[in-house]
Scaffold this motif. Structure first.
Motif, short mmCIF file in Angstrom:
data_model
loop_
_atom_site.label_atom_id
_atom_site.label_comp_id
_atom_site.label_asym_id
_atom_site.label_seq_id
_atom_site.Cartn_x
_atom_site.Cartn_y
_atom_site.Cartn_z
N LEU A 211 2.01 -1.02 -15.62
CA LEU A 211 2.85 -0.79 -14.44
C LEU A 211 2.25 0.27 -13.54
O LEU A 211 2.33 0.18 -12.30
CB LEU A 211 4.26 -0.39 -14.89
N THR A 212 1.63 1.29 -14.15
CA THR A 212 1.02 2.36 -13.35
C THR A 212 -0.14 1.86 -12.51
O THR A 212 -0.22 2.11 -11.31
CB THR A 212 0.55 3.50 -14.28
N VAL A 213 -1.07 1.13 -13.16
CA VAL A 213 -2.22 0.63 -12.40
C VAL A 213 -1.78 -0.42 -11.39
O VAL A 213 -2.36 -0.53 -10.30
CB VAL A 213 -3.29 0.07 -13.37
N PHE A 220 -2.43 0.04 -2.05
CA PHE A 220 -3.47 -0.45 -1.14
C PHE A 220 -3.02 -1.71 -0.39
O PHE A 220 -3.59 -2.04 0.64
CB PHE A 220 -4.75 -0.75 -1.94
N ILE A 221 -2.02 -2.40 -0.93
CA ILE A 221 -1.49 -3.57 -0.23
C ILE A 221 -0.41 -3.16 0.75
O ILE A 221 -0.34 -3.67 1.88
CB ILE A 221 -0.94 -4.59 -1.25
N LEU A 222 0.43 -2.20 0.35
CA LEU A 222 1.54 -1.78 1.22
C LEU A 222 1.08 -0.95 2.41
O LEU A 222 1.65 -1.06 3.50
CB LEU A 222 2.55 -0.97 0.40
N THR A 223 0.06 -0.11 2.21
CA THR A 223 -0.35 0.81 3.27
C THR A 223 -0.70 0.10 4.58
O THR A 223 -0.16 0.44 5.64
CB THR A 223 -1.51 1.70 2.81
N GLY A 240 -1.47 4.94 -3.13
CA GLY A 240 -1.58 4.31 -4.44
C GLY A 240 -1.33 5.29 -5.58
O GLY A 240 -0.65 4.96 -6.56
N LEU A 241 -1.89 6.50 -5.47
CA LEU A 241 -1.68 7.51 -6.50
C LEU A 241 -0.21 7.90 -6.61
O LEU A 241 0.33 8.04 -7.71
CB LEU A 241 -2.54 8.73 -6.23
N ILE A 242 0.42 8.07 -5.46
CA ILE A 242 1.85 8.43 -5.47
C ILE A 242 2.68 7.31 -6.07
O ILE A 242 3.57 7.55 -6.91
CB ILE A 242 2.32 8.76 -4.04
N THR A 246 4.67 7.53 -9.64
CA THR A 246 6.13 7.32 -9.64
C THR A 246 6.53 6.24 -10.61
O THR A 246 7.49 6.38 -11.38
CB THR A 246 6.61 6.96 -8.23
N VAL A 247 5.78 5.13 -10.60
CA VAL A 247 6.07 4.03 -11.52
C VAL A 247 5.89 4.47 -12.97
O VAL A 247 6.71 4.15 -13.84
CB VAL A 247 5.18 2.82 -11.20
N MET A 248 4.82 5.22 -13.25
CA MET A 248 4.57 5.68 -14.62
C MET A 248 5.70 6.59 -15.10
O MET A 248 6.24 6.41 -16.20
CB MET A 248 3.24 6.42 -14.71
N ALA A 249 6.07 7.57 -14.28
CA ALA A 249 7.13 8.49 -14.67
C ALA A 249 8.45 7.76 -14.86
O ALA A 249 9.20 8.03 -15.80
CB ALA A 249 7.27 9.60 -13.63
#
Length: 259
Positions: A211-213, A220-223, A240-242, A246-249
């Motif tokens: 889910l994180t990756v 990169f798709i949403l931006t 992407g990092l944010i 967020t998904v990982m946490a």
């Protein structure tokens, strides 16, 4: 109980079992009990003391029937161990495939991604998460199967002089077996931790990795889509990092809360 008996433990059967639920949530011990109701086949609040066989098919067996019962007991125990070995093979298969794919996705997702490569990573991460879900459900299936099998084995043991599987569980939990064939574990021994819990958390963490990756690739798709719509966003890498963090946490927090 053998080092293959780690499935026999667990909680009372949940209504719904998924990656985030604790169905209890075992290296061989593969069928090792996690909770007394899976050893005794009863309620964990009830006494685990073996009951005398007062009625039913195990009452007043003659010598020939006792011999047949022992043969069935031995065969059924071997079947339970074979099921545990099948579970070990399943874990090796899924573990090797999913960890290899996840490592490849993290390697592919390093740095900037094109829209095409981000879509590939996003699709692969979704597929990996789905496989994690099915793996988790398979673990629950094995747990329920062994719970039923060891409930039967313990019922047969009630007609025998020693209830070995139940006594082994009591030893792990520092309870006095009755009849007492071993002394309880020393208090300074580390607490027993069922391997099923470790298995299920391994699957959950793998799912969180996928889910994180996937969240990182989604950035990169949403931006470009949101930028073209008039929104001001930082670089795709930052988004992407944010998103990935967020998904990982969120996923780890959800798994932790529901377990």
């Amino acid at each position: 109980m053998s080092e293959s008996t780690d499935e026999t433990s667990g909680e009372r059967e949940p209504n719904n079992a998924n990656l985030g639920e604790n169905t209890e949530d075992k290296d061989t011990p593969e069928t090792e009990p996690e909770h007394p109701e899976e050893v005794t086949g009863g309620d964990p609040a009830e006494s685990a003391e073996p009951n005398a066989v007062e009625n039913g098919p195990l009452t007043n067996l003659n010598d020939e029937e006792t011999d047949r019962l022992m043969d069935q007991y031995i065969h059924y125990g071997e079947v339970a161990i074979e099921t545990a070995n099948q579970r070990v093979q399943m874990n090796r298969f899924f573990g090797l495939i999913l960890t290899s794919i996840l490592a490849g996705l993290f390697a592919l997702a390093r740095g900037n991604l094109t829209t095409t490569s981000a879509a590939i990573v996003l699709f692969a991460s979704g597929f990996g998460s789905l496989i994690c879900y099915f793996w988790y459900q398979s673990l629950q299936s094995y747990r329920r199967l062994n719970k039923a099998r060891y409930a039967i084995l313990n019922q047969i043991e009630s007609a025998l002089p020693v209830r070995m599987y139940l006594d082994e569980w009591r030893y792990l939990k520092r309870e006095k077996p009755d009849p007492e064939i071993v002394e309880p574990r020393p208090d300074d021994d580390p607490d027993h931790r069922s391997h099923t819990i470790v298995e299920q958390w391994f699957v959950r963490l793998l799912a969180a990795g996928y889910l994180t990756v996937g969240g990182y690739a989604g950035g990169f798709i949403l931006t470009p889509l949101l930028t073209n719509a008039g929104y001001s966003l930082p670089s795709p890498t930052a988004v992407g990092l944010i998103t990935g963090a967020t998904v990982m946490a969120g996923s780890i927090g959800l798994f932790w809360i529901r377990s």
